[in-house]
Design a protein around this motif. Structure first.
Motif, PDB file in Angstrom:
ATOM      1  N   ALA A  74      22.185  15.734  43.049  1.00 10.40           N
ATOM      2  CA  ALA A  74      21.373  15.035  42.040  1.00 10.40           C
ATOM      3  C   ALA A  74      20.719  13.800  42.648  1.00 10.40           C
ATOM      4  CB  ALA A  74      22.234  14.646  40.840  1.00 10.40           C
ATOM      5  N   THR A  76      19.907  13.426  45.747  1.00  5.32           N
ATOM      6  CA  THR A  76      18.857  13.933  46.623  1.00  5.32           C
ATOM      7  C   THR A  76      17.642  14.358  45.808  1.00  5.32           C
ATOM      8  OG1 THR A  76      20.511  14.665  48.209  1.00  5.32           O
ATOM      9  CG2 THR A  76      18.323  15.646  48.394  1.00  5.32           C
ATOM     10  N   MET A  77      17.881  14.974  44.645  1.00  2.00           N
ATOM     11  CA  MET A  77      16.776  15.437  43.799  1.00  2.00           C
ATOM     12  C   MET A  77      16.043  14.289  43.101  1.00  2.00           C
ATOM     13  SD  MET A  77      16.439  18.655  44.278  1.00  2.00           S
ATOM     14  CE  MET A  77      16.683  18.081  45.959  1.00  2.00           C
ATOM     15  N   ALA A  78      16.604  13.090  43.161  1.00  2.65           N
ATOM     16  CA  ALA A  78      15.911  11.907  42.638  1.00  2.65           C
ATOM     17  C   ALA A  78      14.855  11.408  43.620  1.00  2.65           C
ATOM     18  CB  ALA A  78      16.920  10.795  42.334  1.00  2.65           C
ATOM     19  N   ASP A  79      14.937  11.847  44.861  1.00  2.00           N
ATOM     20  CA  ASP A  79      13.949  11.486  45.884  1.00  2.00           C
ATOM     21  C   ASP A  79      12.803  12.497  45.803  1.00  2.00           C
ATOM     22  OD1 ASP A  79      12.456  11.598  48.316  1.00  2.00           O
ATOM     23  OD2 ASP A  79      14.106  10.664  49.389  1.00  2.00           O
ATOM     24  N   PRO A  80      11.591  12.066  45.454  1.00  2.00           N
ATOM     25  CA  PRO A  80      10.478  13.009  45.267  1.00  2.00           C
ATOM     26  C   PRO A  80      10.172  13.869  46.493  1.00  2.00           C
ATOM     27  CG  PRO A  80       9.880  10.827  44.457  1.00  2.00           C
ATOM     28  CD  PRO A  80      11.203  10.690  45.161  1.00  2.00           C
ATOM     29  N   ARG A  83      13.028  16.459  46.800  1.00  3.93           N
ATOM     30  CA  ARG A  83      12.901  17.388  45.679  1.00  3.93           C
ATOM     31  C   ARG A  83      11.794  18.410  45.949  1.00  3.93           C
ATOM     32  NH1 ARG A  83      13.919  15.825  39.963  1.00  3.93           N
ATOM     33  NH2 ARG A  83      13.094  17.479  38.666  1.00  3.93           N
ATOM     34  N   ASP A 109      10.146  20.924  38.010  1.00  3.94           N
ATOM     35  CA  ASP A 109       9.571  19.629  38.399  1.00  3.94           C
ATOM     36  C   ASP A 109       9.801  18.564  37.329  1.00  3.94           C
ATOM     37  OD1 ASP A 109       8.608  20.123  40.965  1.00  3.94           O
ATOM     38  OD2 ASP A 109       6.687  20.876  40.234  1.00  3.94           O
ATOM     39  N   ASP A 112      15.311  16.388  34.814  1.00  2.52           N
ATOM     40  CA  ASP A 112      15.969  15.214  35.406  1.00  2.52           C
ATOM     41  C   ASP A 112      16.852  15.673  36.571  1.00  2.52           C
ATOM     42  OD1 ASP A 112      19.039  15.017  34.671  1.00  2.52           O
ATOM     43  OD2 ASP A 112      18.035  15.774  32.876  1.00  2.52           O
ATOM     44  N   PRO A 113      17.120  14.777  37.536  1.00  4.52           N
ATOM     45  CA  PRO A 113      17.819  15.176  38.766  1.00  4.52           C
ATOM     46  C   PRO A 113      19.184  15.826  38.546  1.00  4.52           C
ATOM     47  CG  PRO A 113      16.805  13.035  39.063  1.00  4.52           C
ATOM     48  CD  PRO A 113      16.643  13.384  37.615  1.00  4.52           C
ATOM     49  N   LEU A 116      18.691  19.366  37.163  1.00  6.64           N
ATOM     50  CA  LEU A 116      18.118  20.203  38.214  1.00  6.64           C
ATOM     51  C   LEU A 116      19.213  20.609  39.213  1.00  6.64           C
ATOM     52  CD1 LEU A 116      15.807  21.562  39.703  1.00  6.64           C
ATOM     53  CD2 LEU A 116      15.301  19.345  40.771  1.00  6.64           C
ATOM     54  N   ALA A 117      20.060  19.665  39.608  1.00  5.66           N
ATOM     55  CA  ALA A 117      21.147  19.978  40.535  1.00  5.66           C
ATOM     56  C   ALA A 117      22.057  21.038  39.941  1.00  5.66           C
ATOM     57  CB  ALA A 117      21.929  18.710  40.865  1.00  5.66           C
TER      58      ALA A 117
END
Length: 123
Positions: A74, A76-80, A83, A109, A112-113, A116-117
């Protein structure tokens, strides 16, 4: 001195570990697919989570540093950039086909992170 990450002994002292708390992937197990996914039977998700939490508590009581995979993913997925890199590889025509590719990518897309995770791990 910093020691490289890795396994350096089969019987040495465990210092750090990465774990994954049971989630969406176990909710998707059915009697029809559990054997294909290398499970003996459908698991009781609530019980699996309780056992996992107890295991993590026991590790921490022994001073083991516990890294939670879902939280790390999560983050990591907050970093555009990260992601986009991951979704570019998971949402292509090879994985989704041409028909649903655009809609699926747009949906992911916007997510939220943390959610998505969860979907990336659990399907």
């Amino acid at each position: 001195m910093f020691q490289k990450l890795g396994v350096h002994s089969e019987a040495g002292h465990l210092r750090e570990v990465m774990v994954h708390r049971p989630g969406l992937e176990l909710l998707r197990l059915t009697p029809a697919n559990c054997h294909d996914l290398l499970f003996d039977d459908v698991l009781w998700v609530k019980k699996a989570r309780q056992e996992h939490d107890g295991f993590v508590d026991a590790l921490r009581e022994r001073s083991v540093v516990v890294h939670e995979f879902g939280a790390m993913l999560a983050g990591t997925m907050a970093d555009p950039v990260a992601r986009a890199w991951l979704l570019d590889r998971r949402c292509g025509a090879d994985a989704l086909g041409h028909g649903g590719m655009g809609e699926m990518r747009a949906w992911l897309d916007e997510m939220d992170p943390a959610k998505l995770a969860s979907f990336l791990v659990g399907g």
